[in-house]
Design an enzyme around this catalytic site. Structure first.
Site, PDB file in Angstrom:
ATOM      1  N   SER A  49       0.051  -4.503   1.186  1.00 39.63           N
ATOM      2  CA  SER A  49      -0.575  -4.948  -0.063  1.00 39.63           C
ATOM      3  C   SER A  49       0.155  -6.116  -0.707  1.00 39.63           C
ATOM      4  O   SER A  49      -0.166  -6.493  -1.831  1.00 39.63           O
ATOM      5  CB  SER A  49      -0.602  -3.778  -1.044  1.00 39.63           C
ATOM      6  OG  SER A  49       0.703  -3.250  -1.176  1.00 39.63           O
ATOM      7  N   THR A 141       0.993  -3.172  -5.744  1.00 36.48           N
ATOM      8  CA  THR A 141       1.686  -4.404  -6.111  1.00 36.48           C
ATOM      9  C   THR A 141       3.172  -4.115  -6.156  1.00 36.48           C
ATOM     10  O   THR A 141       3.558  -3.038  -6.601  1.00 36.48           O
ATOM     11  CB  THR A 141       1.247  -4.832  -7.529  1.00 36.48           C
ATOM     12  OG1 THR A 141      -0.163  -5.028  -7.519  1.00 36.48           O
ATOM     13  CG2 THR A 141       1.953  -6.095  -7.984  1.00 36.48           C
ATOM     14  N   THR A 159       1.398  -9.645  -5.036  1.00 42.13           N
ATOM     15  CA  THR A 159       0.400  -8.770  -4.407  1.00 42.13           C
ATOM     16  C   THR A 159      -0.614  -9.582  -3.618  1.00 42.13           C
ATOM     17  O   THR A 159      -0.828 -10.768  -3.906  1.00 42.13           O
ATOM     18  CB  THR A 159      -0.341  -7.949  -5.495  1.00 42.13           C
ATOM     19  OG1 THR A 159      -1.224  -7.026  -4.868  1.00 42.13           O
ATOM     20  CG2 THR A 159      -1.143  -8.834  -6.428  1.00 42.13           C
ATOM     21  N   ARG A 169     -11.078 -13.947  -6.222  1.00 40.07           N
ATOM     22  CA  ARG A 169     -10.806 -12.913  -7.231  1.00 40.07           C
ATOM     23  C   ARG A 169      -9.313 -12.926  -7.587  1.00 40.07           C
ATOM     24  O   ARG A 169      -8.449 -12.991  -6.733  1.00 40.07           O
ATOM     25  CB  ARG A 169     -11.205 -11.552  -6.677  1.00 40.07           C
ATOM     26  CG  ARG A 169     -10.895 -10.355  -7.597  1.00 40.07           C
ATOM     27  CD  ARG A 169      -9.552  -9.735  -7.299  1.00 40.07           C
ATOM     28  NE  ARG A 169      -9.323  -8.495  -8.061  1.00 40.07           N
ATOM     29  CZ  ARG A 169      -8.155  -7.876  -8.107  1.00 40.07           C
ATOM     30  NH1 ARG A 169      -7.112  -8.374  -7.474  1.00 40.07           N
ATOM     31  NH2 ARG A 169      -8.006  -6.763  -8.799  1.00 40.07           N
ATOM     32  N   THR A 192       0.889  -1.919 -11.734  1.00 37.69           N
ATOM     33  CA  THR A 192       0.263  -1.882 -10.419  1.00 37.69           C
ATOM     34  C   THR A 192      -0.974  -0.998 -10.526  1.00 37.69           C
ATOM     35  O   THR A 192      -1.073  -0.175 -11.437  1.00 37.69           O
ATOM     36  CB  THR A 192       1.247  -1.368  -9.347  1.00 37.69           C
ATOM     37  OG1 THR A 192       0.577  -1.287  -8.092  1.00 37.69           O
ATOM     38  CG2 THR A 192       1.809  -0.001  -9.694  1.00 37.69           C
ATOM     39  N   GLY A 193      -1.885  -1.201  -9.616  1.00 37.71           N
ATOM     40  CA  GLY A 193      -3.137  -0.444  -9.678  1.00 37.71           C
ATOM     41  C   GLY A 193      -4.313  -1.402  -9.733  1.00 37.71           C
ATOM     42  O   GLY A 193      -4.214  -2.546  -9.281  1.00 37.71           O
TER      43      GLY A 193
END
Ligand code: GLY
Length: 278
Positions: A49, A141, A159, A169, A192-193
């Protein structure tokens, strides 16, 4: 005043905090530590990631987001949708130190990186190409916050963003106040997420402001995820935070957020607090 402390997201954050503390031991600044720590994760093809081997977008191309912030000056540098460069965190630092801008994106970011000596390379690996073909989801991330031995703080994140995203994006990570924030007067946070949920709540700025009004890092992270949970439900949002005294904490809406902390040559993995089981 606390000695050096570093706190980072996820299990792979252990490599980041160890890299950051080593940079401080070698005489580096808090910014050097953030850059060195995040570079460890960017270069690891096993982390699917971030950087090399990061999940590609819907067209099979790796597009990277990264940012760095200095707590003393509130300077920020960031890149978004950057292709073909292994260390976006270092490009973000150059944006901060060598331009009058905060954020460069896409072609402009790549041109800037190449002009500043970064090498172009394919960031896909056999494994990431296989996963892209299978269209699996993956999403994490590296976020890192560092306090050096003199009270200077810095934060960074890097990330490849949400897996198989639309080309172009951009998530929370390169957006100051969303994916990261740090102020030497208070402390710092990194997120993160799911960037779309993190951004809309200015999550890291909010965490730092909660610390400014007296909450501990852990309470500040919990307060942010609680705010998001109340409106969005069980979305994937996780934060780490570190204050100017060296106190740290982490929280997610859902259970299952390991994070790494390092201090005085020691690093360990801990579990973040959470609101719901999952
Ligand atoms: N949190 C990383 C992203 O959504 O891109």
């Amino acid at each position: 005043m606390s000695g050096p402390v570093a706190v980072a997201t996820w299990r792979f954050g252990k490599g980041a905090v160890e890299g950051a503390l080593k940079a401080l031991r070698d005489g580096g600044t808090a910014l050097d530590a953030v850059e060195a720590g995040i570079r460890v994760v960017e270069a690891d093809p096993e982390v699917d990631s971030v950087g090399l081997g990061g999940a590609p977008n819907s067209e099979g191309v790796v597009e990277l987001d990264a940012a760095m912030m200095e707590g003393r000056t509130l300077r920020v540098g960031a890149v978004a949708a950057l292709r073909d460069v292994l260390h976006p965190i270092s490009v973000a630092r150059k944006v901060m130190e060598e331009t009058q801008h905060v954020l460069l994106v896409g072609e402009g970011a790549l041109k800037f990186a190449l002009e500043h000596g970064f090498r172009r390379q394919d960031l896909t690996t056999e494994e990431s190409r296989r996963k892209w073909r299978e269209w699996k989801d993956a999403h994490d991330t590296i976020g890192l916050v560092v306090l050096d031995g003199e009270g200077n703080m810095a934060a960074g994140c890097s990330t490849s963003g949400s897996a198989y995203k639309l080309p172009g994006r951009v998530g929370d990570s390169p957006i100051v106040g969303a994916g990261l924030y740090v102020d030497d007067d208070v402390g710092g946070a990194a997120a993160t997420g799911r960037g779309e949920d993190i951004m809309r709540y200015c999550s890291c700025f909010l965490a730092v402001e909660h610390m400014r009004r007296g909450l501990s890092p852990q309470e500040a992270c919990l307060e942010v995820v609680r705010r998001i949970y109340e409106r969005e439900g069980k979305v994937s949002v996780y934060l780490v935070a570190l204050d100017r005294e060296g106190r740290y904490g982490a929280a997610g809406i859902k259970k299952g957020f390991p994070y790494a902390v390092g201090s005085e040559g020691r690093s360990l993995l801990l579990e973040g607090a959470y609101l719901v089981e999952g």
